[in-house]
Design an enzyme around this catalytic site. Structure first.
Site, PDB file in Angstrom:
ATOM      1  N   GLU A 205      16.890 -25.789  19.883  1.00  0.00           N
ATOM      2  CA  GLU A 205      17.620 -26.479  20.023  1.00  0.00           C
ATOM      3  C   GLU A 205      17.743 -28.124  18.903  1.00  0.00           C
ATOM      4  O   GLU A 205      19.126 -28.403  18.815  1.00  0.00           O
ATOM      5  CB  GLU A 205      16.938 -27.301  21.516  1.00  0.00           C
ATOM      6  CG  GLU A 205      16.956 -26.535  22.317  1.00  0.00           C
ATOM      7  CD  GLU A 205      18.467 -26.024  23.335  1.00  0.00           C
ATOM      8  OE1 GLU A 205      18.986 -26.537  22.145  1.00  0.00           O
ATOM      9  OE2 GLU A 205      18.265 -24.903  23.796  1.00  0.00           O
TER      10      GLU A 205
ATOM     11  N   TYR B  15      17.189 -34.508  26.453  1.00  0.00           N
ATOM     12  CA  TYR B  15      18.093 -33.472  26.586  1.00  0.00           C
ATOM     13  C   TYR B  15      17.200 -32.136  26.307  1.00  0.00           C
ATOM     14  O   TYR B  15      17.123 -30.685  27.105  1.00  0.00           O
ATOM     15  CB  TYR B  15      19.880 -32.648  25.670  1.00  0.00           C
ATOM     16  CG  TYR B  15      20.196 -31.556  25.231  1.00  0.00           C
ATOM     17  CD1 TYR B  15      20.276 -30.917  26.395  1.00  0.00           C
ATOM     18  CD2 TYR B  15      20.298 -30.918  23.812  1.00  0.00           C
ATOM     19  CE1 TYR B  15      20.315 -28.798  26.655  1.00  0.00           C
ATOM     20  CE2 TYR B  15      19.987 -29.609  23.820  1.00  0.00           C
ATOM     21  CZ  TYR B  15      20.430 -28.780  24.681  1.00  0.00           C
ATOM     22  OH  TYR B  15      20.619 -27.042  24.321  1.00  0.00           O
TER      23      TYR B  15
ATOM     24  N   ASP C 111      23.931 -31.242  27.941  1.00  0.00           N
ATOM     25  CA  ASP C 111      23.795 -31.604  26.119  1.00  0.00           C
ATOM     26  C   ASP C 111      25.454 -31.241  26.804  1.00  0.00           C
ATOM     27  O   ASP C 111      26.140 -31.739  27.801  1.00  0.00           O
ATOM     28  CB  ASP C 111      24.080 -30.456  25.549  1.00  0.00           C
ATOM     29  CG  ASP C 111      24.704 -29.261  25.627  1.00  0.00           C
ATOM     30  OD1 ASP C 111      25.663 -28.300  27.151  1.00  0.00           O
ATOM     31  OD2 ASP C 111      24.270 -27.907  25.149  1.00  0.00           O
TER      32      ASP C 111
END
Ligand code: SF4
Length: 349
Positions: free
Chosen positions: A34, A117, A135
């Site tokens: 991520e 997020y 996102d």
């Protein structure tokens, strides 16, 4: 909205891309992927993810590396603060939390470099916590689905879009749902030319019904780009090159570069003065190594870079080192400098 999640999840099961980080419930690997994919295309992040998980299979391995090694492996991916924060947080988890990743959204959010997020992505993918991970792709999908015209990237929008996502989120399958929303945004509900004909939730979509896909999401007007002018001096000595580590609050912190004079339209007198003051070089001669300035574009800055080869004796220097050409590969550099070394000086770094 059970119908929505049922349709979305069935589509996701049949159509998801086979990505190297997909399917793992290992919070360390989810975190790595991520962070790497922020501001980065999947194709670009792919090899970096494989290189990192190969070099550092666990959070403890990442913590045991030096920052220089981590930055070196990150070289070319940009936004280097992400790599510094990754390394800092790996050390924190290893040393302060016994190598155990936090298990809840609230705890994950306390980690350096982990925003809402990323915390939601880790909490839902690894532990199934029912938090929506929103996102840029998901903002776009939600804005179009609901006809939401709030300007995104504001606190107000964050609250609104979180509430909208919560209306759709199945509490028992949050991880797959979040990944499915992102996948829909990345592959079907694209910024330009969304494939509404092939969209599994087209019949529930406001923008599709109203033919307003291209109006959404609403974004703030573009941030003004700042132009900067870098003059780099290539100073060599016996197959070694003088390098300096960047410090301070600026781009490329802790990467290595050549001595730099930042000045627009620098004259040779300015360059001579700089080299005399910082390196004791008297009467240097200059050769411009690239015919035109190289324009290197960062998100909010355009760097206009000129490389100069300098002939003259270096008598003194501070916070710099002559690095042997054979050792350059151990020094993380901005990709524009690494490319210059490779393409112009034919030295690999
Ligand atoms: Fe996006 Fe079109 Fe699907 Fe609506 S119908 S979610 S605009 S791809």
């Amino acid at each position: 909205m059970q119908d929505f999640s049922t349709k979305l999840l069935a589509w996701y099961a049949a159509n998801k891309r086979d990505l190297p980080w997909r399917g793992t419930q290992n919070p360390y690997k989810i975190w790595l992927s991520e962070i790497m994919l922020q501001q980065t295309r999947v194709e670009q992040g792919w090899n970096y993810y494989l290189a990192f998980t190969d070099a550092y299979p666990t959070v403890r391995d990442l913590a045991a590396a030096s920052e220089q090694e981590v930055l070196n492996l990150w070289q070319g991916l940009g936004y280097y603060s992400r790599a510094r924060n990754l390394h800092f947080t790996a050390k924190y988890i290893t040393n302060e939390l016994g190598g155990i990743f936090p298990k809840t959204y609230a705890e994950l959010l306390k980690l350096k470099g982990v925003g809402k997020y990323t915390a939601a992505a880790i909490a839902s993918f690894a532990y199934g916590e029912a938090v929506p991970a929103i996102d840029g792709n998901v903002y776009r999908v939600l804005a179009r689905l609901f006809g939401e015209y709030e300007i995104i990237n504001t606190t107000k929008a964050e609250k609104k879009f979180t509430a909208l996502a919560m209306q759709l989120l199945p509490l028992n399958d949050a991880g797959d749902f979040n990944q499915a929303m992102m996948e829909l945004g990345a592959t079907v509900c694209k910024p330009k030319n969304p494939d509404c004909l092939f969209c599994p939730v087209a019949e529930m979509c406001w923008a599709n019904a109203q033919n307003k896909q291209m109006e959404l999401p609403v974004k703030k007007s573009a941030i003004k780009v700042r132009n900067r002018y870098f003059n780099y001096f290539v100073l060599t000595d016996d197959n070694s090159i003088l390098l300096k580590k960047r410090e301070g609050k600026d781009v490329w912190k802790h990467l290595y570069e050549f001595p730099l004079l930042e000045k627009e339209k620098a004259l040779l007198e300015d360059c001579s003065e700089f080299l005399l003051e910082h390196f004791g070089i008297e009467n240097p001669t200059f050769q411009q190594l690239t015919p035109n300035p190289i324009v290197h574009k960062l998100s909010h800055q355009h760097l206009h870079i000129v490389f100069w080869k300098v002939t003259g004796r270096v008598k003194s220097f501070e916070n710099c080192d002559f690095v042997a050409e054979t050792e350059l590969s151990n020094y993380p550099m901005p990709i524009v400098l690494a490319n210059f070394l490779k393409d112009v000086l034919q030295i690999s770094s």
